[in-house]
Design a protein around this motif. Structure first.
Motif, PDB file in Angstrom:
ATOM      1  N   ALA A   1      70.217  82.760 -17.431  1.00 27.25           N
ATOM      2  CA  ALA A   1      69.304  81.793 -18.042  1.00 27.25           C
ATOM      3  C   ALA A   1      70.009  80.460 -18.284  1.00 27.25           C
ATOM      4  O   ALA A   1      69.427  79.389 -18.049  1.00 27.25           O
ATOM      5  N   ARG A   2      71.246  80.506 -18.755  1.00 28.72           N
ATOM      6  CA  ARG A   2      72.002  79.268 -18.986  1.00 28.72           C
ATOM      7  C   ARG A   2      72.203  78.503 -17.680  1.00 28.72           C
ATOM      8  O   ARG A   2      72.062  77.277 -17.639  1.00 28.72           O
ATOM      9  N   ALA A   3      72.521  79.237 -16.616  1.00 24.25           N
ATOM     10  CA  ALA A   3      72.696  78.596 -15.314  1.00 24.25           C
ATOM     11  C   ALA A   3      71.380  78.003 -14.815  1.00 24.25           C
ATOM     12  O   ALA A   3      71.350  76.911 -14.236  1.00 24.25           O
ATOM     13  N   LEU A   4      70.275  78.704 -15.029  1.00 21.24           N
ATOM     14  CA  LEU A   4      68.976  78.183 -14.622  1.00 21.24           C
ATOM     15  C   LEU A   4      68.628  76.908 -15.375  1.00 21.24           C
ATOM     16  O   LEU A   4      67.981  76.002 -14.831  1.00 21.24           O
TER      17      LEU A   4
ATOM     18  N   VAL B   1      71.668  79.232 -24.024  1.00 21.36           N
ATOM     19  CA  VAL B   1      70.858  78.787 -22.884  1.00 21.36           C
ATOM     20  C   VAL B   1      70.665  77.278 -22.934  1.00 21.36           C
ATOM     21  O   VAL B   1      70.732  76.598 -21.907  1.00 21.36           O
ATOM     22  N   LEU B   2      70.458  76.737 -24.122  1.00 23.07           N
ATOM     23  CA  LEU B   2      70.274  75.290 -24.273  1.00 23.07           C
ATOM     24  C   LEU B   2      71.515  74.522 -23.825  1.00 23.07           C
ATOM     25  O   LEU B   2      71.409  73.389 -23.333  1.00 23.07           O
ATOM     26  N   MET B   3      72.698  75.125 -23.977  1.00 22.91           N
ATOM     27  CA  MET B   3      73.929  74.473 -23.515  1.00 22.91           C
ATOM     28  C   MET B   3      73.874  74.173 -22.014  1.00 22.91           C
ATOM     29  O   MET B   3      74.514  73.238 -21.539  1.00 22.91           O
ATOM     30  N   GLY B   4      73.120  74.971 -21.280  1.00 23.31           N
ATOM     31  CA  GLY B   4      72.980  74.722 -19.855  1.00 23.31           C
ATOM     32  C   GLY B   4      72.295  73.403 -19.544  1.00 23.31           C
ATOM     33  O   GLY B   4      72.390  72.900 -18.415  1.00 23.31           O
ATOM     34  N   ARG B   5      71.629  72.819 -20.520  1.00 27.07           N
ATOM     35  CA  ARG B   5      70.948  71.535 -20.317  1.00 27.07           C
ATOM     36  C   ARG B   5      71.907  70.356 -20.382  1.00 27.07           C
ATOM     37  O   ARG B   5      71.533  69.231 -20.015  1.00 27.07           O
ATOM     38  N   ASN B   6      73.143  70.569 -20.822  1.00 26.84           N
ATOM     39  CA  ASN B   6      74.079  69.457 -21.026  1.00 26.84           C
ATOM     40  C   ASN B   6      74.207  68.511 -19.837  1.00 26.84           C
ATOM     41  O   ASN B   6      74.188  67.291 -20.001  1.00 26.84           O
ATOM     42  N   PRO B   7      74.351  69.006 -18.596  1.00 29.31           N
ATOM     43  CA  PRO B   7      74.492  68.060 -17.465  1.00 29.31           C
ATOM     44  C   PRO B   7      73.264  67.179 -17.257  1.00 29.31           C
ATOM     45  O   PRO B   7      73.379  66.087 -16.690  1.00 29.31           O
ATOM     46  N   GLN B   8      72.104  67.649 -17.690  1.00 30.32           N
ATOM     47  CA  GLN B   8      70.862  66.905 -17.475  1.00 30.32           C
ATOM     48  C   GLN B   8      70.538  65.956 -18.634  1.00 30.32           C
ATOM     49  O   GLN B   8      69.605  65.162 -18.539  1.00 30.32           O
TER      50      GLN B   8
END
Length: 252
Positions: free
Chosen positions: A148-151, A96-103
């Motif tokens: 969750a990752r996408a969110l 899920v934390l990987m989803g933060r990469n773009p930010q």
């Protein structure tokens, strides 16, 4: 939010999408419905820049998708894939934390990124899984982890490719309810591919009915999912019934 004009795509000599033109408004859920091979997943791949169109344009927030960098697009569009084969035993929290990469503006996540990931896990009811390897959870749990990752990307547009595929009745219902909540509570713009007309009736504001890469109809569910349209697309007779104010479709 999304504007597609005269979109064409094909693999080698096979046309998959032919002159497709549609718009998706901010805060609405558009369901893509049609048989296998109708171009639904291909359209999602074009909207997420996994594929590039042969012709036509895709505009996201008024900007041609070809002008977006991948990182910039990931801040606007997130994709929950139909199939995801977990190969490394990352924890659910790490995925899920990987989803933060773009930010992220640094190589390593900040405490604020970790708090966001943890809050999303709690919101989706899977906080208890955070330390589990995501190679060791059920199919329904994995689908929620991918949501969750996408969110965590905090994108305005979310794309779901057959989110109920391979799920049991309980988990499929849970995922569909989460999609409804994402629009109603978070104002997300959602494009979702589905196979079951009843699921499309449940989650969508509008439906794009497709066959062999072309649009058959687009509009409100009750306008698009007629017996005539469904017979043309699927080649079977269907009947619509209403029970306690809800419409259900079944094959005769």
């Amino acid at each position: 939010m999304i504007k597609i004009e005269n979109l064409n795509f094909g693999y080698f000599d096979t046309e998959v999408l032919k002159g497709l033109s549609i718009e998706v408004k901010e805060g609405e859920t558009l369901a893509l419905l049609g048989p296998n091979g109708s171009g639904k997943t291909t359209l999602l791949k074009l909207l997420s820049k996994i594929l590039e169109p042969r012709g036509g344009t895709v505009l996201i927030l008024g900007k041609d998708i070809r002008r977006y960098s991948y990182n910039e697009l990931a801040k606007t569009v997130s994709l929950v894939p139909q199939i995801h084969r977990a190969t490394q035993p990352y924890t659910v929290f790490d995925v899920v934390l990987m989803g933060r990469n773009p930010q992220m503006d640094a190589m390593f996540p900040k405490e604020s990124d970790k708090r966001i990931a943890l809050s999303i896990l709690e919101e989706l009811g899977i906080y208890h899984l955070k330390d589990r390897p995501y190679t060791d959870i059920s199919g329904g749990e994995l689908r929620l982890v991918l949501i969750a990752r996408a969110l965590a990307q905090e994108s305005k547009v979310m794309l779901f490719d057959e989110p109920t595929a391979f799920l049991d009745f309980k988990n499929a219902s849970l995922v569909l309810q989460k999609i409804i909540e994402l629009k109603e509570k978070k104002g997300k713009t959602i494009v979702v591919t589905l196979h079951d007309p009843n699921e499309a009736l449940q989650v969508s504001d509008r439906i794009l009915l497709m066959k062999k890469g072309e649009m058959v109809a687009i509009g409100k569910p009750e306008e698009v999912l007629t017996e005539k349209n469904l017979k043309y697309v699927y080649g079977i007779d269907v009947e619509k019934v209403s029970i306690n104010g809800r419409t259900f479709i079944y094959a005769k």
